[in-house]
Scaffold this motif. Structure first.
Motif, PDB file in Angstrom:
ATOM      1  N   ILE A 232     -91.662 -49.691  42.381  1.00  0.00           N
ATOM      2  CA  ILE A 232     -92.992 -49.094  42.475  1.00  0.00           C
ATOM      3  C   ILE A 232     -93.227 -48.152  41.294  1.00  0.00           C
ATOM      4  N   TYR A 233     -92.228 -47.353  40.980  1.00  0.00           N
ATOM      5  CA  TYR A 233     -92.359 -46.450  39.829  1.00  0.00           C
ATOM      6  C   TYR A 233     -92.684 -47.225  38.556  1.00  0.00           C
ATOM      7  N   ASP A 234     -91.976 -48.324  38.376  1.00  0.00           N
ATOM      8  CA  ASP A 234     -92.201 -49.110  37.165  1.00  0.00           C
ATOM      9  C   ASP A 234     -93.603 -49.698  37.134  1.00  0.00           C
ATOM     10  N   TYR A 235     -94.023 -50.281  38.261  1.00  0.00           N
ATOM     11  CA  TYR A 235     -95.352 -50.897  38.311  1.00  0.00           C
ATOM     12  C   TYR A 235     -96.440 -49.865  38.046  1.00  0.00           C
ATOM     13  N   MET A 236     -96.241 -48.659  38.585  1.00  0.00           N
ATOM     14  CA  MET A 236     -97.271 -47.642  38.471  1.00  0.00           C
ATOM     15  C   MET A 236     -97.142 -46.846  37.171  1.00  0.00           C
ATOM     16  N   GLY A 237     -96.052 -47.063  36.459  1.00  0.00           N
ATOM     17  CA  GLY A 237     -95.862 -46.339  35.206  1.00  0.00           C
ATOM     18  C   GLY A 237     -95.550 -44.864  35.409  1.00  0.00           C
ATOM     19  N   TRP A 238     -94.871 -44.547  36.496  1.00  0.00           N
ATOM     20  CA  TRP A 238     -94.549 -43.144  36.778  1.00  0.00           C
ATOM     21  C   TRP A 238     -93.202 -42.759  36.195  1.00  0.00           C
ATOM     22  N   ASP A 239     -93.063 -41.481  35.881  1.00  0.00           N
ATOM     23  CA  ASP A 239     -91.753 -40.958  35.475  1.00  0.00           C
ATOM     24  C   ASP A 239     -90.862 -40.886  36.707  1.00  0.00           C
ATOM     25  N   LYS A 240     -89.590 -41.180  36.489  1.00  0.00           N
ATOM     26  CA  LYS A 240     -88.678 -41.219  37.635  1.00  0.00           C
ATOM     27  C   LYS A 240     -87.901 -39.917  37.785  1.00  0.00           C
ATOM     28  N   PRO A 241     -87.702 -39.528  39.009  1.00  0.00           N
ATOM     29  CA  PRO A 241     -86.825 -38.376  39.228  1.00  0.00           C
ATOM     30  C   PRO A 241     -85.360 -38.788  39.030  1.00  0.00           C
ATOM     31  N   THR A 242     -84.493 -37.825  39.012  1.00  0.00           N
ATOM     32  CA  THR A 242     -83.062 -38.118  38.948  1.00  0.00           C
ATOM     33  C   THR A 242     -82.541 -38.226  40.380  1.00  0.00           C
ATOM     34  N   TYR A 243     -81.844 -39.309  40.634  1.00  0.00           N
ATOM     35  CA  TYR A 243     -81.343 -39.519  41.999  1.00  0.00           C
ATOM     36  C   TYR A 243     -79.865 -39.172  42.097  1.00  0.00           C
ATOM     37  N   VAL A 244     -79.517 -38.566  43.201  1.00  0.00           N
ATOM     38  CA  VAL A 244     -78.101 -38.320  43.505  1.00  0.00           C
ATOM     39  C   VAL A 244     -77.868 -38.837  44.921  1.00  0.00           C
ATOM     40  N   HIS A 245     -76.866 -39.676  45.060  1.00  0.00           N
ATOM     41  CA  HIS A 245     -76.563 -40.213  46.386  1.00  0.00           C
ATOM     42  C   HIS A 245     -75.197 -39.730  46.833  1.00  0.00           C
ATOM     43  N   TYR A 246     -75.164 -39.052  47.943  1.00  0.00           N
ATOM     44  CA  TYR A 246     -73.861 -38.605  48.440  1.00  0.00           C
ATOM     45  C   TYR A 246     -73.407 -39.533  49.560  1.00  0.00           C
ATOM     46  N   GLY A 247     -72.103 -39.487  49.825  1.00  0.00           N
ATOM     47  CA  GLY A 247     -71.500 -40.447  50.752  1.00  0.00           C
ATOM     48  C   GLY A 247     -71.836 -40.197  52.211  1.00  0.00           C
ATOM     49  N   ARG A 248     -71.423 -41.136  53.016  1.00  0.00           N
ATOM     50  CA  ARG A 248     -71.640 -41.040  54.457  1.00  0.00           C
ATOM     51  C   ARG A 248     -70.662 -40.052  55.068  1.00  0.00           C
ATOM     52  N   VAL A 249     -71.098 -39.423  56.124  1.00  0.00           N
ATOM     53  CA  VAL A 249     -70.229 -38.512  56.846  1.00  0.00           C
ATOM     54  C   VAL A 249     -69.917 -39.111  58.204  1.00  0.00           C
ATOM     55  N   SER A 250     -68.658 -39.237  58.477  1.00  0.00           N
ATOM     56  CA  SER A 250     -68.282 -39.706  59.797  1.00  0.00           C
ATOM     57  C   SER A 250     -67.976 -38.486  60.643  1.00  0.00           C
ATOM     58  N   MET A 251     -68.694 -38.359  61.749  1.00  0.00           N
ATOM     59  CA  MET A 251     -68.600 -37.125  62.519  1.00  0.00           C
ATOM     60  C   MET A 251     -67.610 -37.199  63.675  1.00  0.00           C
ATOM     61  N   GLY A 252     -66.939 -38.306  63.841  1.00  0.00           N
ATOM     62  CA  GLY A 252     -65.960 -38.371  64.921  1.00  0.00           C
ATOM     63  C   GLY A 252     -66.599 -38.496  66.286  1.00  0.00           C
ATOM     64  N   GLU A 253     -66.009 -37.820  67.254  1.00  0.00           N
ATOM     65  CA  GLU A 253     -66.392 -38.001  68.655  1.00  0.00           C
ATOM     66  C   GLU A 253     -67.797 -37.498  69.008  1.00  0.00           C
ATOM     67  N   ILE A 254     -68.187 -36.409  68.385  1.00  0.00           N
ATOM     68  CA  ILE A 254     -69.388 -35.723  68.867  1.00  0.00           C
ATOM     69  C   ILE A 254     -70.637 -36.607  68.837  1.00  0.00           C
ATOM     70  N   GLN A 255     -71.470 -36.414  69.823  1.00  0.00           N
ATOM     71  CA  GLN A 255     -72.676 -37.212  69.956  1.00  0.00           C
ATOM     72  C   GLN A 255     -73.794 -36.682  69.055  1.00  0.00           C
ATOM     73  N   LEU A 256     -74.234 -37.522  68.107  1.00  0.00           N
ATOM     74  CA  LEU A 256     -75.273 -37.068  67.189  1.00  0.00           C
ATOM     75  C   LEU A 256     -76.494 -37.978  67.202  1.00  0.00           C
ATOM     76  N   SER A 257     -76.389 -39.120  67.837  1.00  0.00           N
ATOM     77  CA  SER A 257     -77.511 -40.027  67.826  1.00  0.00           C
ATOM     78  C   SER A 257     -78.658 -39.443  68.652  1.00  0.00           C
ATOM     79  N   THR A 258     -79.804 -39.299  67.993  1.00  0.00           N
ATOM     80  CA  THR A 258     -80.933 -38.672  68.662  1.00  0.00           C
ATOM     81  C   THR A 258     -81.292 -39.399  69.946  1.00  0.00           C
ATOM     82  N   SER A 259     -81.296 -40.727  69.876  1.00  0.00           N
ATOM     83  CA  SER A 259     -81.702 -41.462  71.069  1.00  0.00           C
ATOM     84  C   SER A 259     -80.664 -41.317  72.186  1.00  0.00           C
ATOM     85  N   LYS A 260     -79.383 -41.303  71.820  1.00  0.00           N
ATOM     86  CA  LYS A 260     -78.362 -41.156  72.858  1.00  0.00           C
ATOM     87  C   LYS A 260     -78.344 -39.754  73.447  1.00  0.00           C
TER      88      LYS A 260
END
Length: 479
Positions: A232-260
């Motif tokens: 989309i950025y390319d099609y629209m000719g927009w300047d791109k931000p700098t992206y940083v992707h950090y890894g997944r966190v495994s939280m173990g036993e604790i319940q974090l799922s919003t629906s659950k």
RNA sequence: GCUCCCGUAGUGUAGUCCGGUCAAUCAUUCCAGCCUUUCGAGCUGGACACCCGGGUUCGAAUCCCGGCGGGAGCACCA
């Protein structure tokens, strides 16, 4: 080149920083924030603090079916507690015209099309790197279908706007993606005002550009979304931000799922979003986990792309450091057993409120002559065993009673155990544990003055005193 | 199946770009010792790691190749 080791942990520098940064956190208001969410908020906040600039909060509520209206407020409260400074809050459901405008432009420049295929059919074609019949139809056709989408001529799943990428892209996840869909579900904020909803890749790309973000920090589960948004950025000719992707966190036993969590609450498994069994920020707050501890945790974890396993032990260790200095000490006896104490006279303990701060005074605990003390069941000695009742005296256990044996501390060198105890005039108290159980017992009376504080129940753990009336109720934090 | 990302101790993390000073950092954890007042406190000490195999090189955690392992995505969710 070796640099001197920084004493404090700090995040690596961000790439491509030119002056103040503009960053964002983008929660979905489907429930309150939990520890996992706190990572993106704190990381963004830390960088904005380092470089100056703005941190924008953007509620991503473009899926009407997945919104809990209370989330808008509770998330703001959670962020505030975390001490994350929000410069501005925008809500995507206020900005649909913006997304429509971008979508229309993509359609007009031939970078998008409106597809009326069955979704499964379209997906199959995509898997085979084949275009659907609508992909290359003339703009007049596309525009006609656009109007039908908005006018109600199409129902749910009967038409959608799709952004073209590259059908022959080796990564199937990157090929043409849906950007606008029809949904008749009423939206909690806008009701039935809109029936065409943007999907995240469109809304996010448009907003990240409109908000002039310089850096986007997100989990690496969004990696493919980043690639899609870049089209989309390319099609629209927009300047791109700098992206940083950090890894997944495994939280173990604790319940974090919003629906659950939500289901557990309705089933009565949890008392609410702030049940100490849960990993929500409100639950941690109740337990006396301080936001500074959480912040330090995420700073130490950094922004690497590796997946990590969350360590509650480490978080607790940090929290202990934060909380220890101000935590007054009290005795709490779990599963109390009454033990007569045979002493020549009445005894008084002068236990320090805080061993590192004698200036805070002492707690005076009285044991009258001929009285008794309570010990935890697990501390009851064997016949003939000697014990040190902390801050009171030494005893030897004989024939069901504790016999006074002086006050000489040198017995400790012989390996005599030290145990905590409470006098007979103690008050009932309960501690809600993180596994859902409750420990009941007796606490020294002074605990009644510690309402709202995080204290240490000696040899038991740190707790937050939530209520002192009608009875003492504490929430367990950690040892 | 296809595509992408990643791989330093139990858990995180520094170092990897620009090979030596790394027999590898720091935190947490665990263990031991010390301590005349607690502790799961404090202090001191200790244990534990460069995924594997080749190659390049005088020299590789760092570069190259192959393997293995882990994760993510392939949604009209975000």
């Amino acid at each position: 080149m070796r640099e001197t080791k920084p004493k404090e942990f700090s995040l690596p520098d961000l790439a491509a920083v030119e002056g103040p940064v503009r960053m964002r956190i983008a929660p979905n208001p489907s429930g309150p924030l939990h520890v996992g969410h706190s990572r993106m908020a704190i990381l963004n906040d830390e960088y904005v603090k380092r470089y100056g600039g703005k941190c924008i909060n953007r509620f991503e509520d473009t899926d009407p079916a997945r919104i809990d209206p209370s989330g808008y407020d509770s998330i703001l409260a959670d962020l505030d507690w975390l001490d994350v400074k929000i410069s501005e809050t925008v809500i995507q459901s206020d900005r649909f015209e913006l997304y429509y405008g971008a979508a229309k432009r993509l359609l007009e420049i031939g970078k998008a099309y409106i597809c009326t295929c069955q979704p499964d059919f379209w997906r199959d074609l995509k898997a085979k790197k084949k275009p659907c019949p609508h992909r290359e139809e003339p703009i007049s056709e596309q525009n006609a279908r656009w109007d039908l989408m908005f006018d109600g001529g199409f129902g749910q799943e009967e038409a959608s706007l799709i952004v073209k990428t590259d059908l022959s892209h080796p990564n199937p996840a990157i090929r043409d993606f849906v950007a606008l869909r029809i949904d008749e579900t009423p939206h909690p904020r806008t009701g039935t005002r809109y029936r065409v909803y943007p999907l995240m890749n469109l809304a996010v790309a448009v907003d990240d550009h409109e908000l002039e973000l310089t850096h986007v920090l997100r989990g690496k589960d969004h990696l493919n979304n980043t690639y899609r948004q870049l089209y989309i950025y390319d099609y629209m000719g927009w300047d791109k931000p700098t992206y940083v992707h950090y890894g997944r966190v495994s939280m173990g036993e604790i319940q974090l799922s919003t629906s659950k969590m939500s289901a557990g609450i309705t089933e009565g498994l949890y008392a609410g979003w702030d049940d100490p069994q849960l990993g929500t920020l409100s639950a941690l707050r109740r337990r006396g986990i301080r936001p500074e501890s959480i912040r330090r945790y995420w700073i130490e974890a950094g922004v690497k792309e590796v997946d990590i396993e969350f360590s509650w032990k480490t978080l607790y260790a940090f929290n202990k450091e934060v909380v220890d200095d101000s935590a007054g000490r009290f005795f709490f006896v779990d599963e109390p057993m009454r033990m007569p104490l045979k002493a020549p006279s009445a005894l008084t303990a002068n236990a320090p409120v805080h061993p590192a701060h004698p200036e805070r005074g002492t707690r005076q605990l009285e044991v009258p002559a001929g009285g008794a003390v309570y010990l935890s069941r697990s501390d009851v000695p064997e016949n003939g065993e000697r014990l040190r009742l902390k801050d009171l005296c030494n005893i030897v256990f004989r024939d069901g009673a504790l016999e006074f044996e002086g006050n000489d501390l040198s017995v400790l060198r012989e390996g005599v155990r030290i145990v905590h105890w409470v006098p007979e005039d103690s008050v009932e108290a309960e501690v809600k544990m993180t596994d859902g159980s409750t420990k009941t017992g007796l606490a020294e009376r002074g605990i009644a003055s510690a309402k709202g504080e995080v204290i240490q129940l000696e040899r038991f753990g740190f707790v937050r005193v939530e209520e002192t009336s009608p009875r003492i109720r504490c929430i367990y934090a950690h040892r």
